[in-house]
Structures are given as C-alpha cells and as structure tokens.
Motif scaffolding. Structure first.
Motif, mmCIF file in Angstrom:
data_model
loop_
_atom_site.group_PDB
_atom_site.id
_atom_site.type_symbol
_atom_site.label_atom_id
_atom_site.label_comp_id
_atom_site.label_asym_id
_atom_site.label_seq_id
_atom_site.Cartn_x
_atom_site.Cartn_y
_atom_site.Cartn_z
ATOM 1 N N PRO A 109 0.833 -1.213 0.000
ATOM 2 C CA PRO A 109 0.000 0.000 0.000
ATOM 3 C C PRO A 109 0.860 1.251 0.000
ATOM 4 C CG PRO A 109 0.041 -0.991 2.189
ATOM 5 C CD PRO A 109 0.731 -1.961 1.267
ATOM 6 N N LEU A 110 0.430 2.271 -0.732
ATOM 7 C CA LEU A 110 1.173 3.528 -0.760
ATOM 8 C C LEU A 110 0.208 4.677 -0.993
ATOM 9 C CD1 LEU A 110 4.627 4.266 -2.264
ATOM 10 C CD2 LEU A 110 2.747 5.857 -2.674
ATOM 11 N N VAL A 111 0.214 5.632 -0.066
ATOM 12 C CA VAL A 111 -0.581 6.851 -0.172
ATOM 13 C C VAL A 111 0.344 8.017 0.102
ATOM 14 C CG1 VAL A 111 -2.536 8.168 0.729
ATOM 15 C CG2 VAL A 111 -2.659 5.666 0.624
ATOM 16 N N PHE A 112 0.429 8.962 -0.822
ATOM 17 C CA PHE A 112 1.323 10.094 -0.625
ATOM 18 C C PHE A 112 0.819 10.995 0.493
ATOM 19 C CE2 PHE A 112 3.557 8.923 -4.356
ATOM 20 C CZ PHE A 112 4.723 9.676 -4.395
ATOM 21 N N PRO A 113 1.750 11.584 1.256
ATOM 22 C CA PRO A 113 1.360 12.548 2.287
ATOM 23 C C PRO A 113 0.834 13.826 1.647
ATOM 24 C CG PRO A 113 3.746 12.500 2.049
ATOM 25 C CD PRO A 113 3.202 11.392 1.182
ATOM 26 N N PRO A 114 0.263 14.747 2.439
ATOM 27 C CA PRO A 114 -0.363 15.951 1.868
ATOM 28 C C PRO A 114 0.577 16.818 1.050
ATOM 29 C CG PRO A 114 -0.973 15.686 4.166
ATOM 30 C CD PRO A 114 0.089 14.677 3.896
ATOM 31 N N ALA A 115 1.855 16.855 1.415
ATOM 32 C CA ALA A 115 2.833 17.665 0.681
ATOM 33 C C ALA A 115 4.122 16.864 0.536
ATOM 34 C CB ALA A 115 3.106 18.977 1.410
ATOM 35 N N HIS A 116 4.764 17.035 -0.591
ATOM 36 C CA HIS A 116 6.022 16.332 -0.859
ATOM 37 C C HIS A 116 6.810 17.115 -1.887
ATOM 38 C CE1 HIS A 116 8.797 13.187 -2.322
ATOM 39 N NE2 HIS A 116 8.690 12.726 -1.080
ATOM 40 N N PRO A 117 8.120 17.351 -1.656
ATOM 41 C CA PRO A 117 8.884 16.945 -0.481
ATOM 42 C C PRO A 117 8.499 17.736 0.764
ATOM 43 C CG PRO A 117 10.234 18.299 -1.937
ATOM 44 C CD PRO A 117 8.948 18.048 -2.666
ATOM 45 N N PHE A 118 8.927 17.223 1.906
ATOM 46 C CA PHE A 118 8.632 17.855 3.184
ATOM 47 C C PHE A 118 9.893 17.812 4.047
ATOM 48 C CE2 PHE A 118 7.546 13.360 3.338
ATOM 49 C CZ PHE A 118 8.213 12.926 4.475
ATOM 50 N N ASN A 119 9.851 18.487 5.183
ATOM 51 C CA ASN A 119 10.986 18.475 6.091
ATOM 52 C C ASN A 119 10.975 17.167 6.889
ATOM 53 O OD1 ASN A 119 12.997 18.913 7.957
ATOM 54 N ND2 ASN A 119 11.913 20.487 9.096
ATOM 55 N N PRO A 120 11.946 16.258 6.654
ATOM 56 C CA PRO A 120 11.915 14.960 7.321
ATOM 57 C C PRO A 120 12.657 14.925 8.659
ATOM 58 C CG PRO A 120 13.666 14.952 5.713
ATOM 59 C CD PRO A 120 13.041 16.335 5.659
ATOM 60 N N LEU A 121 13.258 16.037 9.059
ATOM 61 C CA LEU A 121 14.107 16.015 10.258
ATOM 62 C C LEU A 121 13.383 15.503 11.508
ATOM 63 C CD1 LEU A 121 16.431 19.146 10.091
ATOM 64 C CD2 LEU A 121 17.129 16.753 10.396
ATOM 65 N N PRO A 122 12.167 15.991 11.811
ATOM 66 C CA PRO A 122 11.507 15.473 13.019
ATOM 67 C C PRO A 122 11.321 13.958 12.986
ATOM 68 C CG PRO A 122 10.397 17.449 12.229
ATOM 69 C CD PRO A 122 11.365 17.046 11.161
ATOM 70 N N ALA A 123 10.950 13.421 11.834
ATOM 71 C CA ALA A 123 10.725 11.978 11.730
ATOM 72 C C ALA A 123 12.030 11.194 11.844
ATOM 73 C CB ALA A 123 10.020 11.653 10.413
ATOM 74 N N LEU A 124 13.088 11.697 11.210
ATOM 75 C CA LEU A 124 14.383 11.011 11.288
ATOM 76 C C LEU A 124 14.893 10.986 12.721
ATOM 77 C CD1 LEU A 124 16.064 12.550 8.111
ATOM 78 C CD2 LEU A 124 15.274 10.183 8.364
ATOM 79 N N ARG A 125 14.773 12.116 13.400
ATOM 80 C CA ARG A 125 15.245 12.187 14.782
ATOM 81 C C ARG A 125 14.369 11.357 15.717
ATOM 82 N NH1 ARG A 125 16.653 18.700 14.816
ATOM 83 N NH2 ARG A 125 18.650 18.525 13.687
ATOM 84 N N LEU A 126 13.080 11.274 15.422
ATOM 85 C CA LEU A 126 12.203 10.444 16.245
ATOM 86 C C LEU A 126 12.611 8.980 16.154
ATOM 87 C CD1 LEU A 126 9.668 10.439 18.058
ATOM 88 C CD2 LEU A 126 8.326 9.987 15.994
ATOM 89 N N ILE A 127 12.970 8.540 14.968
ATOM 90 C CA ILE A 127 13.434 7.161 14.791
ATOM 91 C C ILE A 127 14.676 6.908 15.642
ATOM 92 C CG2 ILE A 127 14.561 5.607 13.134
ATOM 93 C CD1 ILE A 127 12.590 6.761 11.013
ATOM 94 N N LEU A 128 15.607 7.850 15.626
ATOM 95 C CA LEU A 128 16.844 7.681 16.384
ATOM 96 C C LEU A 128 16.619 7.778 17.893
ATOM 97 C CD1 LEU A 128 19.225 9.770 14.104
ATOM 98 C CD2 LEU A 128 19.229 7.291 14.409
ATOM 99 N N ALA A 129 15.571 8.487 18.294
ATOM 100 C CA ALA A 129 15.287 8.654 19.720
ATOM 101 C C ALA A 129 14.478 7.508 20.297
ATOM 102 C CB ALA A 129 14.530 9.971 19.942
ATOM 103 N N ALA A 130 13.877 6.697 19.445
ATOM 104 C CA ALA A 130 12.963 5.645 19.913
ATOM 105 C C ALA A 130 13.730 4.492 20.557
ATOM 106 C CB ALA A 130 12.129 5.135 18.750
#
Length: 211
Positions: A75-96
């Motif tokens: 399954p694949l559904v694009f997010p509302p905007a692309h490209p977007f700022n991925p920093l929060p998501a990347l850092r969340l992965i590293l913080a988990a």
C-alpha cells in the motif's frame, strides 16, 4: 547472512519505504542495520536537485513509485505535501527505544496513512505508539542530532549519492530497483561479473556542441 547490511535511507523517499517493506516482508532472513540520513544534505554535497524538484521528473517519479507499489502489493498513499521536512521523523526514529519498530511506525504514518510528518506535532501519535511521552525533548537530545549527522558524514565518505542505498561488503546499491541485485551479490560476489567490473572503468567522453 552472517552480517547485517547497512541501509542508508530518508523517510522522505517513497522508494525507501518500498524497499523497507519488501525486505521486511520477503527477506526476513536479511538483517539490516538502518542508518537514517538527511537526503537533502546528500543532494547538496553532490550538487543535484531532488527528483521532486524537477517538474517533469517529479511527475514521472510519482507515477513510477505508485506502479512499483502496486506491482509489489504494497500500500502507498502520498502525504499531503512532498517533499517535506523529514528532520523530526528522522530524529524520532533515532530517539525511539526500538528503532525497527520506529521505522515501521513512521513509514506507515507517512506512506500508508498519507499523513504529514514535517513537525513533531504531526508525529505525536507515532511517538505515543513508540512509548515516547515528550517527543519534542526526545528529538532535541544532542546524541540524537549527533548520530544523524554522523550517519550523513559516513554516507558521504562512502560515496552514497541517493536513498535508499544498501551497502553489501564494499559495494553500494542505490534504489528500490537495485534490491534484487544487492541481495544476489550478498549471496554471491560473482554477481558483479567481469563485464560489470569493466564498465566501471569506461572513460567519460565529454563532447561540446558548438554553435
């Protein structure tokens, strides 16, 4: 396989999402060492625009990724905007506390549910699912920022020029469409045969068109 494969990725890339899902679903015996990187920093280093920044390439890329997803049954559904700022998501992965679970959750949020991920507010449900009560503080930790930066520096030293990239032994395999080649090489070094090695050394011919 005896050793995990280093996997350089950015959640901004739908091809990274597809490769992750394929590897987790179809090749559970392959151990991965995920290394989040900031794709924009790689593009800046190599002096290129991202595929979504070139109008005709953007349209082509989005069509191809949707085609690949449908062919693979992912399954694949694009997010509302692309490209977007991925920093929060990347850092969340590293913080988990559980990085693999975090990658699953973040990719599902962005590319299965089609939700935004460009702020910590947009990711609060994901953070809660991962057991992170204060995501803003978690992603602001120095060690989280340092690890993301170190991953990017390592990727550039190796010659990574795009995401996703699998590192198998000393070879780099870029893109979801290189997955089968990477895994074949992981099982047999002879997959990169004499002709593949020969083309590495073909000189670049630069021709100038004069008016």
């Amino acid at each position: 396989m005896s050793a995990a494969l280093d996997w350089y990725f950015d959640v901004i890339s739908p091809f990274a999402y597809l490769q992750w899902r394929r590897l987790r679903r179809d090749h559970a015996d392959i151990a991965l060492n995920p290394k989040p990187v900031l794709f924009a920093a790689i593009l800046n280093h190599v002096g290129q625009l991202g595929p979504a920044e070139i109008p005709q390439k953007r349209r082509h890329t989005y069509r191809i990724v949707l085609w690949q997803a449908r062919q693979a049954g992912i399954p694949l559904v694009f997010p509302p905007a692309h490209p977007f700022n991925p920093l929060p998501a990347l850092r969340l992965i590293l913080a988990a506390p559980d990085r693999m679970a975090a990658i699953d959750a973040v990719f599902a949020h962005i590319w299965e549910d089609g939700k935004p991920a460009d702020s910590i507010d947009a990711l609060r449900d994901v953070a809660r699912e991962l057991g992170i009560d204060d995501p803003a503080a978690a992603i602001a930790r120095d060690e989280v920022k340092r690890e993301l930066l170190a991953n990017g520096e390592e990727a550039l030293r190796l010659g990574v020029f795009g995401v996703p990239t699998l590192k198998v032994r000393d070879e780099l395999f870029w893109g979801n469409d290189a997955t089968d080649l990477a895994l074949a090489y992981a099982g047999d070094e002879g997959t990169l045969d004499a002709e593949m090695r020969r083309v590495d050394a073909i000189p670049e011919a630069v021709q100038r068109i004069r008016k």
